[in-house]
Design an enzyme around this catalytic site. Structure first.
Site: not given
Ligand SMILES: Cc1cc2nc3c(=O)[nH]c(=O)nc-3n(C[C@H](O)[C@H](O)[C@H](O)COP(=O)(O)OP(=O)(O)OC[C@H]3O[C@@H](n4cnc5c(N)ncnc54)[C@H](O)[C@@H]3O)c2cc1C
Length: 566
Positions: A426
């Site tokens: 989220e």
């Molecule tokens: C158990 C689980 C359930 C989930 N359920 C859903 C769901 O129902 N529907 C759905 O659509 N998604 C879902 N997600 C996805 C979740 O919303 C994403 O994992 C989350 O948005 C982070 O994206 P990412 O994993 O690609 O991390 P990344 O975006 O790769 O982030 C990696 C790190 O970099 C930081 N970062 C990234 N961009 C920036 C920026 N611009 N500035 C500063 N820091 C930054 C982040 O804060 C983080 O610490 C789920 C994830 C999990 C693990």
């Protein structure tokens, strides 16, 4: 591992602290009298304590799995879900026109808090549906509303949210799922989504996916994204789930926690979808669901904190080690410190979450932009502080158990594992903090200053009766005002480096305000002692956080990737 719903805390918060009386005085929510709310919360508490709590461990030990292309849910979850749906707990705030109870979101928030405490993995399913209901109520066509909302509201059908793709996590605008017009008003959706919570289940008749995808004429980035409703089974002429749509669950992730919630890789292969909202306006449309979900996730932190606290307290009262007047480890000062910190922070996080819900209800009932601005400002604080508190409290809860905490059978470790994801999904907590210092300060700090004015006026009023508590709260608010002014004066890009400490500092001060209000409401009760503990020992953390927040970005960004190399 029993769970007792914290009904007294809800009564205190709603009746004396977060201003719920203003909500029930509006014409929109005049039915939400204190008697009705009391009856609703007591009924939900019973279901949580008796039905959902005993199933919590099943989700952990018997994870949801993919069998022959279908999700098989954890043992007992189908019965648990039935109790949630039949009790009407999916749609406490949904529009009565479609079968909902039409009660304030504040009531939903308290009910969600209890459902999370009793079974976070299962509750994630109706939580997704709640968000979808709200998005459809606001943005769907009348036909879609009439077809889908009654089924989602009863819980016969479930809703999901499909944003994330392998290359598009925090950067949703990088998504590559496509939507092609079919020529009959529907669209063919193609693409892969990952991490989709409850992408399928074996206990609802249908699963309805809200999917973000790009139309052929959609520009790159977030501005070219549209939102589609894509059902697993396409409703037939009678509105019953008919022909299977061209989509499937490819796999279910093996995760650190919430094992009972299937986190799915989804493949959409020309699946039939219906546009929700306007073309290319999908991000704005989806935000209705995401804001709802952000508050829902804040409450996941609070709910797990509550559960972890209750278990740690029970253990501390029983475990004998060393000599204490009480006869158990609760007599040791350090154990008392851990328990008091857990309880005080859980209270602060819950108060912040409920005050977001009250602001949203007031905005909804009055249309007043000021309430909307307050809700928007508080949402990232509630999400990040609520979930950080869940993580810290669950971790401290494990510590209270000593070695037994590290043993899975005890159950304390499950809370640590389950709650960890709440700071990630989220919108990660880092992204929440950037939202706070970026978009939420775009009003020049107006919403922030209004909150600080309110805190200072309250602290002034409390000074005569509780000077030792009111003084530090007033001063903390002044310190926060100065830091907020310093941030507002800076370029937005410079604020990002200090976003996280600023958000936490803000939450700390809000916590001081709510604890002071509790002490004023119950001057002779345990609440006043807990408030004194928070204000004297936890609130001072804001000084370090704000000192950090007043630093710019230069020194941080001056540490180059080479400097960080090992
Ligand atoms: C158990 C689980 C359930 C989930 N359920 C859903 C769901 O129902 N529907 C759905 O659509 N998604 C879902 N997600 C996805 C979740 O919303 C994403 O994992 C989350 O948005 C982070 O994206 P990412 O994993 O690609 O991390 P990344 O975006 O790769 O982030 C990696 C790190 O970099 C930081 N970062 C990234 N961009 C920036 C920026 N611009 N500035 C500063 N820091 C930054 C982040 O804060 C983080 O610490 C789920 C994830 C999990 C693990």
């Amino acid at each position: 591992m029993t769970y007792r719903a914290p009904l007294d805390d809800f009564r205190l918060l709603l009746n004396h602290i977060v201003g719920f009386d203003s909500v029930s005085k509006t014409a929109r929510f005049e039915d939400a009298t204190s008697e009705t709310v009391e009856a609703i919360l007591s009924e939900a508490a019973k279901m949580c304590e008796e039905v959902l709590t005993p199933l919590n461990r099943n989700g952990d030990l018997d994870p949801a799995v993919l069998e022959n292309g279908k999700v098989r849910s954890s043992n007992g979850f189908a019965e648990g879900y039935k109790a949630i749906a039949e009790g009407g707990w999916v749609a406490v705030s949904a529009d009565p026109e479609f079968g909902g109870m039409g009660l304030p979101l504040t009531v939903t928030t308290a009910v969600n808090d209890m459902m999370v405490s009793s079974n976070m993995a299962l509750h994630l399913n109706p939580l997704m549906t709640q968000g979808q209901i709200e998005a459809l109520e606001h943005h769907a066509s009348d036909e879609l509303k009439a077809l889908y909302l009654p089924k989602l509201v009863t819980g016969e059908w479930a809703g999901t949210m499909n944003l994330t793709e392998p290359q598009a996590g925090s950067d949703v605008g990088a998504l590559s799922s496509k939507a092609e017009p079919n020529g009959d008003g529907t669209y063919a959706i193609t693409g892969q989504k990952i991490f989709i919570s409850w992408g399928d289940n074996d206990f609802t008749e249908n699963v309805c996916h809200l999917v973000l995808a790009r139309l052929p004429d959609g520009v790159a980035g977030t501005k070219g994204i549209s939102l589609f409703l894509v059902p697993r089974n396409i409703p037939d002429a009678d509105g019953k789930p008919g022909e299977a749509n061209s989509l499937k669950v490819v796999s279910v992730e093996h995760k650190m926690g919430i094992h009972g919630s299937p986190t799915c890789v989804m493949s959409f292969e020309g699946a039939r979808g219906w546009l929700v909202g306007s073309k290319h306006d999908g991000m704005r449309t989806m935000f209705t669901m995401m804001n709802n979900a952000r508050l829902g996730v804040a409450v996941q932190g609070v709910g797990i904190a509550e559960r972890a606290y209750q278990q740690a307290l029970a253990y501390a009262n029983e475990r004998k080690q060393g000599r204490t007047a009480e006869g158990s480890i609760i007599g040791h000062a350090d154990v008392r410190r851990m328990l008091a910190s857990m309880k005080a922070d859980t209270f602060a996080a819950r108060a912040i979450a409920l005050s977001v819900a009250v602001a949203l209800d007031m905005a909804n009932a009055t249309g007043d932009a000021e309430w909307q601005a307050r809700a928007a400002f508080l949402t990232p604080i509630a999400k990040a502080f609520g979930t950080d508190t869940g993580i810290e409290v669950a971790n401290t809860g494990l510590q209270v158990h000593g070695g037994m905490g590290f043993i899975e059978e005890t159950g304390a470790a499950q809370y640590v594992r389950d709650v960890r994801v709440t700071a990630i999904y989220e919108g990660t907590n880092g992204i929440q903090a950037m939202d706070l210092v970026g978009r939420k300060l775009m009003d020049g700090g107006e919403a922030a200053y209004k909150l600080l004015d309110e805190i200072e006026a309250f602290a002034e009023g409390a000074r005569a009766t509780m000077p030792d508590l009111a003084g530090p709260v007033w001063q903390a608010s002044e310190n926060l005002r100065e830091t907020t002014e310093a941030l507002v004066a800076r370029e937005v890009s410079d604020r990002f480096a200090v976003a996280v400490p600023f958000l936490r500092g803000f939450a700390r001060v809000l916590g001081g305000y709510f604890h002071l209000a509790a002490a004023m409401a119950k001057p002779d009760g345990a609440e006043a002692k807990l408030a004194a503990f928070y204000i004297k020992r936890l609130l001072p953390e804001h000084l370090g956080l704000l000192a950090h927040a007043r630093e710019g970005a230069d020194d941080l960004m001056g540490i180059s990737p080479d400097d960080l190399a090992v």
